[in-house]
Write an enzyme that holds these catalytic residues in place. Structure first.
Site, PDB file in Angstrom:
ATOM      1  N   ASP A  54      -0.251   5.188   0.680  1.00  0.00           N
ATOM      2  CA  ASP A  54      -0.542   6.253   1.651  1.00  0.00           C
ATOM      3  C   ASP A  54      -0.668   5.678   3.047  1.00  0.00           C
ATOM      4  OD1 ASP A  54      -0.672   8.432  -0.207  1.00  0.00           O
ATOM      5  OD2 ASP A  54      -2.462   7.456  -0.976  1.00  0.00           O
ATOM      6  N   ASP A  58       0.866  -1.168   0.000  1.00  0.00           N
ATOM      7  CA  ASP A  58       0.000   0.000   0.000  1.00  0.00           C
ATOM      8  C   ASP A  58       0.918   1.237   0.000  1.00  0.00           C
ATOM      9  OD1 ASP A  58      -2.321   1.680   0.455  1.00  0.00           O
ATOM     10  OD2 ASP A  58      -1.572   1.871   2.513  1.00  0.00           O
TER      11      ASP A  58
HETATM   12  C1  XBP Z   1      -5.394   6.179   0.378  1.00  0.00           C
HETATM   13  C2  XBP Z   1      -6.505   6.910  -0.225  1.00  0.00           C
HETATM   14  C3  XBP Z   1      -6.259   7.951  -1.245  1.00  0.00           C
HETATM   15  C4  XBP Z   1      -5.554   9.183  -0.744  1.00  0.00           C
HETATM   16  C5  XBP Z   1      -5.759  10.343  -1.664  1.00  0.00           C
HETATM   17  O1  XBP Z   1      -5.037   5.147  -0.459  1.00  0.00           O
HETATM   18  O2  XBP Z   1      -7.648   6.633   0.093  1.00  0.00           O
HETATM   19  O3  XBP Z   1      -7.514   8.328  -1.716  1.00  0.00           O
HETATM   20  O4  XBP Z   1      -6.086   9.545   0.520  1.00  0.00           O
HETATM   21  O5  XBP Z   1      -5.339  10.031  -2.935  1.00  0.00           O
HETATM   22  P1  XBP Z   1      -3.987   3.949  -0.115  1.00  0.00           P
HETATM   23  P2  XBP Z   1      -6.150  10.508  -4.243  1.00  0.00           P
HETATM   24  O6  XBP Z   1      -3.715   3.949   1.351  1.00  0.00           O
HETATM   25  O7  XBP Z   1      -4.692   2.716  -0.595  1.00  0.00           O
HETATM   26  O8  XBP Z   1      -2.757   4.222  -0.919  1.00  0.00           O
HETATM   27  O9  XBP Z   1      -6.641  11.889  -3.974  1.00  0.00           O
HETATM   28  O10 XBP Z   1      -5.126  10.449  -5.350  1.00  0.00           O
HETATM   29  O11 XBP Z   1      -7.271   9.526  -4.429  1.00  0.00           O
HETATM   30 MG    MG Z   2      -3.078   3.266   3.149  1.00  0.00          MG
END
Ligand code: XBP
Ligand code: MG
Length: 252
Positions: A12, A10
């Protein structure tokens, strides 16, 4: 018997703590640039994180009456502006990798484990983080970068994991997911993957029951040691998370 052939990361919250000081700040700058009054403070953004995907998060806010109604086209435009602002923040180098991430990635690479990314975030945002926090060579090292709208249903649906595994030609039994959130863990679980969760300030109190290992971070060899929040496989000597621990999670 399972083996550890592939690791799907993953982004973020897992590779880096991008949400509070990265995505959230970029959303607010985009709202300001679009002359919208709405701002997402640290606390309310934490609640909004249960909606995965930036466009979906904006749409949720609109549906709850916290932002003026707008067309899907305008949501997409607002989100594109947010992504550009996010890229700029990341290019300034203000969001470092979380502890132990580079160490674990490098030891997995050196051990010949296939590495990939499975994320909800937009490809352009992912690319910025790879380029500025990890290094350009990782565009080649990751065998798949599965991101954003490439699948219809975002996490907690398993789709992004299933897509990444299909692209790589690997099966769930030999693949480990690394996640930070309840939605991410649910996605990995629904895809049939074992999953190690590295929590952060926003996700610490979420439900990870059934996850294979829950830690406060991967930690560094010379660091002060991690907090272990759930350890159903009874892995010992968890000062920091290392490849042998991950192999034990897989039952190797
Ligand atoms: C995390 C998310 C993303 C980010 C924002 O995703 O939900 O939506 O918060 O990114 P993960 P975008 O942990 O699965 O990587 O604005 O580009 O959607
Ligand atoms: Mg995440």
């Amino acid at each position: 018997m399972r083996k550890l052939k592939c690791m799907l990361w993953d982004v973020d919250g897992t590779l880096a703590d991008t949400e509070r000081d990265g995505h959230r700040v970029a959303f607010n700058l985009a709202f300001e640039a679009a002359r919208l009054d709405r701002r997402w403070d640290e606390e309310s953004y934490g609640e909004l994180l249960h909606v995965t995907g930036g466009k979906e998060r904006i749409r949720f806010d609109i549906e709850h009456g916290d932002m003026p109604d707008m067309s899907d086209e305008n949501v997409a435009e607002l989100h594109a502006s947010k992504t550009r602002l996010y890229q700029r923040l990341i290019a300034e180098g203000r969001i470092p990798l979380r502890s132990g991430v580079r160490r674990l990635l490098e030891s997995a690479r050196d051990a010949g484990i296939t590495l990939g990314v499975a994320t909800t975030t937009t490809p352009a945002a992912l690319d910025a983080l790879i380029e500025h926090a990890l290094g350009r060579e990782w565009f080649e090292i990751f065998s798949v970068l599965a991101a954003g709208d490439i699948v219809l249903a975002k996490k907690p649906a398993p789709d992004i994991y299933l897509y990444a595994m299909e692209q790589l030609g690997v099966i769930a039994e030999e693949t480990l997911a690394l996640e930070d959130s309840g939605n991410g863990w649910k996605a990995a679980q629904a895809a049939g993957l074992k999953c190690v969760v590295t929590v952060n300030g926003y996700t610490r109190n979420q439900d990870f029951s059934g996850a294979d290992l829950v830690v406060s971070g991967f930690g560094e060899i010379a660091g002060e040691g991690i907090e272990v929040l759930a350890n159903p496989h009874r892995i010992t000597e968890l000062h920091h998370v290392d490849l042998p621990h991950l192999r034990k999670v897989m039952g190797v």
